[in-house]
Write an enzyme that holds these catalytic residues in place. Sequence first.
Site: not given
Length: 210
Positions: A121, A139
Amino acid sequence: MTKEKLALEVIDRLKKEYPDVGCTLDYDQAWKLLVSVRLAAQCTDARVNVVVEDLYAKYPDVASLAAAEPEDIETIVRPCGLGKSKARDISACMRILHEQYADNVPTTFEELLKLPGVGRKSANLIMGDVFGKPAIVTDTHCIRLCNRIGLVDGIKEPKKVEMALWKIIPPEEGSDFCHRLVYHGREVCTARTKPYCDRCCLADICAKNI
């Protein structure tokens, strides 16, 4: 509607709803985004933006932060939660940048993943926001909304969601698309309250409502 067509329609509608988007973490240099994204784990971006002001006032560059003891970093970043592990990762990460990259942030996804505290991420966020490369940041907003809308089916693991989205999201749209999901997830398709489907620009094509 195929997932590819659904993705393009979702992208188009979110563009109109949120024309100007960007990362909600404040930064003016790449290394600061690395620090902030580590602090943002299980913490709001708003709080991170406040905490880093004190951090950068004391340690204004990579070299000074690399020279700092993890305990001193922890004292400042503790309000973000998980202070010990975050401080340890930030210290180790900045030392690598200082010693191996001349205080710069590496420019490849693979190199970013090798940095302490940097996962897929975070690496995608850096690639998209700093270097303007194709990126998909999975996310919590992205995972929740993509499942709700029907772009993925019951997939909760971030890497699997990312891989599924790469197949249907045009590469040049990925980074901004994920930022728009954050805005939409906070304002309309909320997690802690019932989603405001009555004012959602995706209501008629969302799997939740079909």
